[in-house]
Design a protein around this motif. Structure first.
Motif, mmCIF file in Angstrom:
data_model
loop_
_atom_site.group_PDB
_atom_site.id
_atom_site.type_symbol
_atom_site.label_atom_id
_atom_site.label_comp_id
_atom_site.label_asym_id
_atom_site.label_seq_id
_atom_site.Cartn_x
_atom_site.Cartn_y
_atom_site.Cartn_z
ATOM 1 N N GLU A 66 -5.062 1.644 5.551
ATOM 2 C CA GLU A 66 -3.975 0.956 4.861
ATOM 3 C C GLU A 66 -4.666 -0.569 4.665
ATOM 4 O O GLU A 66 -4.388 -1.049 3.378
ATOM 5 C CB GLU A 66 -2.611 0.779 5.474
ATOM 6 C CG GLU A 66 -1.704 2.015 5.535
ATOM 7 C CD GLU A 66 -1.999 2.841 6.624
ATOM 8 O OE1 GLU A 66 -1.697 3.858 6.768
ATOM 9 O OE2 GLU A 66 -3.096 2.407 7.625
ATOM 10 N N ARG A 120 -3.147 4.969 -2.560
ATOM 11 C CA ARG A 120 -4.224 5.926 -2.099
ATOM 12 C C ARG A 120 -4.155 6.995 -3.008
ATOM 13 O O ARG A 120 -3.076 7.794 -3.492
ATOM 14 C CB ARG A 120 -3.847 6.627 -0.786
ATOM 15 C CG ARG A 120 -4.770 7.349 -0.374
ATOM 16 C CD ARG A 120 -4.445 8.201 1.034
ATOM 17 N NE ARG A 120 -5.429 9.238 1.430
ATOM 18 C CZ ARG A 120 -4.891 10.556 1.798
ATOM 19 N NH1 ARG A 120 -3.831 10.816 2.031
ATOM 20 N NH2 ARG A 120 -5.790 11.171 2.295
ATOM 21 N N GLN A 136 3.065 0.420 3.265
ATOM 22 C CA GLN A 136 2.741 -0.706 4.277
ATOM 23 C C GLN A 136 2.646 -2.077 3.626
ATOM 24 O O GLN A 136 1.903 -2.022 2.372
ATOM 25 C CB GLN A 136 1.572 -0.477 5.198
ATOM 26 C CG GLN A 136 1.439 -1.462 6.302
ATOM 27 C CD GLN A 136 0.340 -0.816 7.317
ATOM 28 O OE1 GLN A 136 -0.445 -1.804 7.594
ATOM 29 N NE2 GLN A 136 0.700 0.191 7.702
ATOM 30 N N VAL A 190 0.981 -1.192 0.305
ATOM 31 C CA VAL A 190 -0.097 -0.021 0.046
ATOM 32 C C VAL A 190 0.903 1.415 0.100
ATOM 33 O O VAL A 190 1.860 1.520 0.760
ATOM 34 C CB VAL A 190 -0.906 -0.048 1.174
ATOM 35 C CG1 VAL A 190 -1.653 1.311 1.510
ATOM 36 C CG2 VAL A 190 -1.828 -1.276 1.293
ATOM 37 N N ASN A 195 1.113 5.583 -0.181
ATOM 38 C CA ASN A 195 0.445 6.743 0.240
ATOM 39 C C ASN A 195 1.344 7.895 -0.122
ATOM 40 O O ASN A 195 2.336 8.080 0.657
ATOM 41 C CB ASN A 195 -0.187 6.818 1.669
ATOM 42 C CG ASN A 195 -0.877 8.215 1.530
ATOM 43 O OD1 ASN A 195 -0.813 9.292 0.771
ATOM 44 N ND2 ASN A 195 -1.666 8.456 2.819
#
Length: 412
Positions: free
Chosen positions: A396, A102, A24, A13, A15
């Motif tokens: 997450e 994201r 993450q 993940v 961002n």
């Protein structure tokens, strides 16, 4: 790399901000944390990586911090790659199923997580005018990851997507029609991944299908928003065209008569960028009493600081008003769910927000409210009809779940 029809795998993940990358690595579908961290001050003086993995697992554990050379995001991803490869539990690139990104603003174009293609990238770029501080760095992360992992499925998960189920009477403003038709001026809402995650976890905690529940979710942190959720679908949310609308926040004003900005522009001879800075970065709790740290405000209020007391009172009053409004909009109410840094960790704020809401069938049990008991726990009075919960958010994990639903539906 595992195929998309595999029954499990790792999801990374991402961002990506203008000078930072949060990351993450999660083992799915279990949602097990493998590794994660943040690279800060990319392109600035003394960039650092703060990394945590299974050898130092646990949110309370201090991460390993190291200074790095990261003149740009591509160099930052090199350090992330090395940190992940050295982490226990990382199976190598072949163990990755997907990367979930994201993306802050999906406009009206995206109402669900979406497999990233050149066309999708073009759409995200076109929406950058609605989120100029967020979508461009989000695109940087997407571009670099696609270069490093060209064969790996990558999924965009939009902050605004969960709120796309709002009906027109909730998302439209009473403004000239062509403002909406030509310029996209409407209410979009944000914090969607958090609201969706805690609503789904609340349903699990209550042991009821989410389709049967009417919920109000309160994401209270430095940014703050409320959502009214009926049957798992958002019907209203407090943030609007931008994250400035709605609740009082750490540095954002929340709801404001728009004529105030025009008036201050005139009498103080302010530029539009001055007003933007003042309302987004110097208002809210900080504007009222000089600090946006709720822990500081609570301590100052306890010591008799009237400015801090006013800030807390205003903050809680605004949340309470939204609870009443959303209870009316929902028509019935099964639970109120607190989350976010303040919502999860400030019992005094939860107590003040819920005071006097017996009329709605909800109120707090003081002992329950002061206790901390896991990732989801109940703090309401047992004799009242509306449950009050605290659910620790995990955006997450929600992004990883959404990515899995796109690339491996059978595993999600």
């Amino acid at each position: 790399m595992r195929t998309a029809d595999g029954d499990h795998g790792l999801v990374l993940v991402i961002n990506c901000g203008s000078s930072s990358i949060k990351y993450q690595l999660l083992r799915m579908p279990q949602g097990e944390f493998v590794a994660g961290g943040v690279v800060e001050r990319i392109g600035e003086t003394a960039p650092v990586i703060k990394h945590r993995d299974l050898s130092s697992a646990g949110a309370s554990e201090a991460p390993h911090i190291a200074e790095i050379d990261a003149a740009d995001h591509r160099e930052a991803f090199h350090h992330i790659d090395m940190a992940l490869r050295a982490s226990p539990g990382f199976e190598g690139v072949e163990g990755l199923v997907a990367i979930g990104h994201r993306v802050v603003h999906g406009g009206e174009s995206f109402s669900a997580p979406t497999l990233i293609t050149p066309t999708v990238i073009g759409s995200i770029r076109a929406l950058s005018s609605l989120a100029p501080l967020h979508n461009p760095p989000n695109l940087v992360g997407i571009r670099v990851c696609r270069e490093r992992f060209p064969t790996l499925p990558q999924v965009a998960v939009f902050d605004t997507a969960f709120h796309q189920t709002m009906p027109p009477h909730a998302y439209r403003y009473a403004i000239p029609e062509d403002w909406y038709e030509r310029d996209g001026i409407r209410r979009y809402g944000f914090h969607g991944s958090s609201h969706q995650y805690v609503a789904e976890q609340a349903a699990v905690y209550l042991g009821r299908p989410i389709e049967d529940l009417h919920l109000i979710t309160l994401h209270l942190g430095n940014g703050a928003s409320a959502a009214a959720i009926a049957g798992g679908r958002c019907i209203d949310t407090s943030m609007g065209f931008t994250p400035l609308e709605g609740l009082v926040m750490g540095t954002r004003s929340g709801d404001l008569d728009p004529a105030i900005a025009l008036y201050m522009q005139k009498v103080r001879e302010l530029r539009p960028e001055d007003i933007d800075r003042l309302l987004n970065r110097e208002s809210g709790l900080r504007g009222l009493c000089g600090s946006n740290d709720m822990r500081d405000l609570l301590a100052r209020s306890e010591a008799g600081d009237e400015d801090a007391r006013l800030a807390i009172d205003l903050y809680c009053y605004r949340v309470k008003k939204y609870i009443g409004a959303y209870a009316a909009a929902l028509g019935s109410l099964d639970a109120v769910v607190f989350t976010g840094g303040v919502g999860e960790n400030a019992p005094a704020i939860r107590l003040q927000i819920c005071e006097g809401l017996d009329i709605l069938g909800l109120g707090l049990d003081v002992q329950r409210n002061d206790a901390v008991s896991g990732s989801a726990f109940e703090i309401g009075r047992s004799e009242l009809t509306v449950k009050v919960l605290v659910v620790r958010t995990n955006e997450e994990l929600q992004i990883a779940r959404e990515a899995m639903r796109v690339v491996a539906p059978s595993a999600s």
